[in-house]
Design a protein around this motif. Structure first.
Motif, PDB file in Angstrom:
ATOM      1  N   THR A 192      60.199  29.869  -0.509  1.00  0.00           N
ATOM      2  CA  THR A 192      59.469  28.631   0.291  1.00  0.00           C
ATOM      3  C   THR A 192      60.509  28.359   1.343  1.00  0.00           C
ATOM      4  OG1 THR A 192      57.159  28.802  -0.673  1.00  0.00           O
ATOM      5  CG2 THR A 192      58.223  27.805   1.296  1.00  0.00           C
ATOM      6  N   LEU A 193      61.911  27.645   0.246  1.00  0.00           N
ATOM      7  CA  LEU A 193      62.572  27.413   0.230  1.00  0.00           C
ATOM      8  C   LEU A 193      63.968  27.905   1.445  1.00  0.00           C
ATOM      9  CD1 LEU A 193      64.495  24.043   0.743  1.00  0.00           C
ATOM     10  CD2 LEU A 193      65.316  25.307  -1.029  1.00  0.00           C
ATOM     11  N   LYS A 194      63.665  29.063   0.927  1.00  0.00           N
ATOM     12  CA  LYS A 194      64.800  29.874   1.200  1.00  0.00           C
ATOM     13  C   LYS A 194      64.312  30.853   2.394  1.00  0.00           C
ATOM     14  CE  LYS A 194      66.687  31.678  -3.502  1.00  0.00           C
ATOM     15  NZ  LYS A 194      66.925  32.461  -4.078  1.00  0.00           N
ATOM     16  N   SER A 195      63.041  31.061   2.268  1.00  0.00           N
ATOM     17  CA  SER A 195      62.338  31.283   3.718  1.00  0.00           C
ATOM     18  C   SER A 195      62.727  29.722   4.785  1.00  0.00           C
ATOM     19  CB  SER A 195      61.196  31.253   3.373  1.00  0.00           C
ATOM     20  OG  SER A 195      60.667  32.417   2.305  1.00  0.00           O
ATOM     21  N   HIS A 196      62.876  28.775   4.635  1.00  0.00           N
ATOM     22  CA  HIS A 196      62.348  27.972   5.978  1.00  0.00           C
ATOM     23  C   HIS A 196      63.891  27.606   6.508  1.00  0.00           C
ATOM     24  CE1 HIS A 196      58.930  26.221   5.859  1.00  0.00           C
ATOM     25  NE2 HIS A 196      58.592  26.102   4.136  1.00  0.00           N
ATOM     26  N   LEU A 197      64.918  27.804   4.954  1.00  0.00           N
ATOM     27  CA  LEU A 197      66.365  28.027   4.867  1.00  0.00           C
ATOM     28  C   LEU A 197      66.714  29.220   6.340  1.00  0.00           C
ATOM     29  CD1 LEU A 197      68.160  26.803   1.717  1.00  0.00           C
ATOM     30  CD2 LEU A 197      68.571  25.977   4.509  1.00  0.00           C
ATOM     31  N   PHE A 198      66.179  30.527   5.665  1.00  0.00           N
ATOM     32  CA  PHE A 198      66.647  31.475   6.723  1.00  0.00           C
ATOM     33  C   PHE A 198      66.456  30.839   8.394  1.00  0.00           C
ATOM     34  CE2 PHE A 198      65.428  35.967   9.053  1.00  0.00           C
ATOM     35  CZ  PHE A 198      66.752  36.495   8.952  1.00  0.00           C
ATOM     36  N   ARG A 199      65.013  30.731   8.867  1.00  0.00           N
ATOM     37  CA  ARG A 199      64.363  30.613   9.916  1.00  0.00           C
ATOM     38  C   ARG A 199      65.550  29.713  10.544  1.00  0.00           C
ATOM     39  NH1 ARG A 199      59.708  32.066   7.312  1.00  0.00           N
ATOM     40  NH2 ARG A 199      59.249  29.711   6.575  1.00  0.00           N
ATOM     41  N   GLY A 200      64.868  28.070   9.489  1.00  0.00           N
ATOM     42  CA  GLY A 200      66.352  27.440  10.574  1.00  0.00           C
ATOM     43  C   GLY A 200      67.518  27.842  10.482  1.00  0.00           C
ATOM     44  N   ARG A 201      68.116  28.174  10.250  1.00  0.00           N
ATOM     45  CA  ARG A 201      69.438  28.797   9.645  1.00  0.00           C
ATOM     46  C   ARG A 201      69.849  29.464  11.612  1.00  0.00           C
ATOM     47  NH1 ARG A 201      71.219  29.836   3.598  1.00  0.00           N
ATOM     48  NH2 ARG A 201      71.604  27.536   3.445  1.00  0.00           N
ATOM     49  N   LYS A 202      68.760  30.560  11.207  1.00  0.00           N
ATOM     50  CA  LYS A 202      68.743  31.804  12.429  1.00  0.00           C
ATOM     51  C   LYS A 202      68.614  30.866  13.877  1.00  0.00           C
ATOM     52  CE  LYS A 202      66.250  35.989  13.407  1.00  0.00           C
ATOM     53  NZ  LYS A 202      66.121  36.782  15.041  1.00  0.00           N
ATOM     54  N   LYS A 203      67.668  29.949  13.670  1.00  0.00           N
ATOM     55  CA  LYS A 203      67.372  29.628  14.796  1.00  0.00           C
ATOM     56  C   LYS A 203      68.371  28.759  15.221  1.00  0.00           C
ATOM     57  CE  LYS A 203      62.375  28.620  14.440  1.00  0.00           C
ATOM     58  NZ  LYS A 203      61.123  27.736  14.047  1.00  0.00           N
ATOM     59  N   LEU A 204      69.231  28.197  14.262  1.00  0.00           N
ATOM     60  CA  LEU A 204      70.474  26.954  15.174  1.00  0.00           C
ATOM     61  C   LEU A 204      71.563  28.022  15.643  1.00  0.00           C
ATOM     62  CD1 LEU A 204      71.289  24.449  11.910  1.00  0.00           C
ATOM     63  CD2 LEU A 204      70.376  23.971  14.341  1.00  0.00           C
ATOM     64  N   VAL A 205      71.807  29.024  14.612  1.00  0.00           N
ATOM     65  CA  VAL A 205      72.771  30.172  15.317  1.00  0.00           C
ATOM     66  C   VAL A 205      72.321  30.447  16.779  1.00  0.00           C
ATOM     67  CG1 VAL A 205      73.894  31.714  15.228  1.00  0.00           C
ATOM     68  CG2 VAL A 205      73.412  31.147  13.325  1.00  0.00           C
ATOM     69  N   ASP A 206      71.290  30.789  17.098  1.00  0.00           N
ATOM     70  CA  ASP A 206      70.162  31.293  18.047  1.00  0.00           C
ATOM     71  C   ASP A 206      70.813  30.149  19.463  1.00  0.00           C
ATOM     72  OD1 ASP A 206      69.867  33.542  17.793  1.00  0.00           O
ATOM     73  OD2 ASP A 206      67.855  32.707  17.146  1.00  0.00           O
ATOM     74  N   LYS A 207      70.478  28.882  19.281  1.00  0.00           N
ATOM     75  CA  LYS A 207      71.222  27.241  19.983  1.00  0.00           C
ATOM     76  C   LYS A 207      72.086  27.473  20.538  1.00  0.00           C
ATOM     77  CE  LYS A 207      66.411  25.290  18.610  1.00  0.00           C
ATOM     78  NZ  LYS A 207      66.079  24.391  19.466  1.00  0.00           N
ATOM     79  N   VAL A 208      73.546  27.471  19.095  1.00  0.00           N
ATOM     80  CA  VAL A 208      74.377  27.250  18.842  1.00  0.00           C
ATOM     81  C   VAL A 208      75.040  28.604  20.017  1.00  0.00           C
ATOM     82  CG1 VAL A 208      76.926  27.333  18.612  1.00  0.00           C
ATOM     83  CG2 VAL A 208      74.879  25.906  17.161  1.00  0.00           C
ATOM     84  N   LYS A 209      74.964  28.966  20.086  1.00  0.00           N
ATOM     85  CA  LYS A 209      75.072  30.563  20.766  1.00  0.00           C
ATOM     86  C   LYS A 209      74.876  30.461  22.322  1.00  0.00           C
ATOM     87  CE  LYS A 209      75.704  34.025  17.678  1.00  0.00           C
ATOM     88  NZ  LYS A 209      74.904  35.503  17.133  1.00  0.00           N
ATOM     89  N   GLY A 210      73.150  30.278  22.745  1.00  0.00           N
ATOM     90  CA  GLY A 210      72.941  29.897  23.732  1.00  0.00           C
ATOM     91  C   GLY A 210      73.753  28.823  24.879  1.00  0.00           C
ATOM     92  N   ARG A 211      73.700  28.189  23.587  1.00  0.00           N
ATOM     93  CA  ARG A 211      74.830  27.090  24.759  1.00  0.00           C
ATOM     94  C   ARG A 211      76.099  27.472  24.609  1.00  0.00           C
ATOM     95  NH1 ARG A 211      73.368  22.957  20.572  1.00  0.00           N
ATOM     96  NH2 ARG A 211      75.180  23.221  19.552  1.00  0.00           N
ATOM     97  N   GLY A 212      76.747  28.416  23.570  1.00  0.00           N
ATOM     98  CA  GLY A 212      77.973  28.710  24.446  1.00  0.00           C
ATOM     99  C   GLY A 212      77.677  29.264  25.159  1.00  0.00           C
ATOM    100  N   ARG A 213      76.795  30.142  26.079  1.00  0.00           N
ATOM    101  CA  ARG A 213      76.763  31.042  26.706  1.00  0.00           C
ATOM    102  C   ARG A 213      76.191  30.521  28.249  1.00  0.00           C
ATOM    103  NH1 ARG A 213      72.471  33.499  24.340  1.00  0.00           N
ATOM    104  NH2 ARG A 213      72.951  34.668  22.440  1.00  0.00           N
ATOM    105  N   THR A 214      75.763  29.093  27.996  1.00  0.00           N
ATOM    106  CA  THR A 214      75.603  27.749  29.527  1.00  0.00           C
ATOM    107  C   THR A 214      77.143  27.533  29.910  1.00  0.00           C
ATOM    108  OG1 THR A 214      74.849  26.152  28.002  1.00  0.00           O
ATOM    109  CG2 THR A 214      73.732  28.076  28.865  1.00  0.00           C
ATOM    110  N   ASP A 215      78.136  27.493  28.866  1.00  0.00           N
ATOM    111  CA  ASP A 215      78.976  26.042  28.815  1.00  0.00           C
ATOM    112  C   ASP A 215      80.714  27.275  29.620  1.00  0.00           C
ATOM    113  OD1 ASP A 215      78.252  24.461  27.740  1.00  0.00           O
ATOM    114  OD2 ASP A 215      78.911  24.726  25.628  1.00  0.00           O
ATOM    115  N   GLU A 216      79.821  28.836  29.818  1.00  0.00           N
ATOM    116  CA  GLU A 216      81.264  29.403  30.519  1.00  0.00           C
ATOM    117  C   GLU A 216      81.293  29.698  31.525  1.00  0.00           C
ATOM    118  OE1 GLU A 216      79.886  33.155  28.776  1.00  0.00           O
ATOM    119  OE2 GLU A 216      81.570  32.579  26.339  1.00  0.00           O
TER     120      GLU A 216
END
Length: 165
Positions: free
Chosen positions: A141-165
């Motif tokens: 369960t912890l690994k599932s939470h980590l996987f989903r949380g990391r995926k959401k974080l990567v998406d947020k950082v990539k999204g912020r990178g696109r808006t900064d360009e």
């Protein structure tokens, strides 16, 4: 190991963990004191194999009690930590502080279980099993939470990178 040594060795890590949860310097200090008080009072009741993980668990439960008591009052405060890097410039420090603030903001926007899993495993480098024990979760369960949380974080950082360009 003496209790005073355990306190000195884990004080900063517990403070940073509780600060990242509470987002308030004074609350984090109070929670660290509460966690060590609870640990001191109940240390004889437990057979502890890993004192560091147990202290994080006590701190986590102290935070949960604090959060229940204050009914989701969220304090926003600027991070006031300085990074000791040789040859650092004010610009570099400002960028690092801003990047860390953005990352913490993104982490805080995650669901509670995902946020706690990422804070314990990625920011505080606890092994998965210890983090699972602290959060009273099964390892998978912890690994599932980590996987989903990391995926959401990567998406947020990539999204912020696109808006900064």
């Amino acid at each position: 190991m003496q209790l005073e040594d355990v306190f000195k060795e884990n004080l900063n890590d517990l403070y940073r963990y509780l600060y990242s949860l509470s987002k308030d310097h004074f609350a984090a200090e109070d929670l660290v004191q509460e966690a060590f008080y609870r640990a001191y009072v109940s240390i004889e009741d437990y057979e502890i194999k890993n004192i560091r993980a147990w202290l994080f668990k006590v701190a986590y439960h102290a935070f949960i009690d604090f959060q229940r008591k204050h009914k989701r009052v969220i304090f926003e405060q600027e991070m006031d930590e300085r990074v000791d890097i040789q040859q650092s410039t004010p610009e570099k420090e400002m960028l690092e502080k801003e990047s860390l603030s953005l990352l913490l903001r993104d982490i805080n926007s995650l669901q509670e279980n995902e946020k706690h899993a990422i804070l314990l495993c990625d920011l505080h480098d606890l092994p998965y099993q210890e983090a699972a024990d602290i959060l009273d979760l099964k390892l998978n369960t912890l690994k599932s939470h980590l996987f989903r949380g990391r995926k959401k974080l990567v998406d947020k950082v990539k999204g912020r990178g696109r808006t900064d360009e």
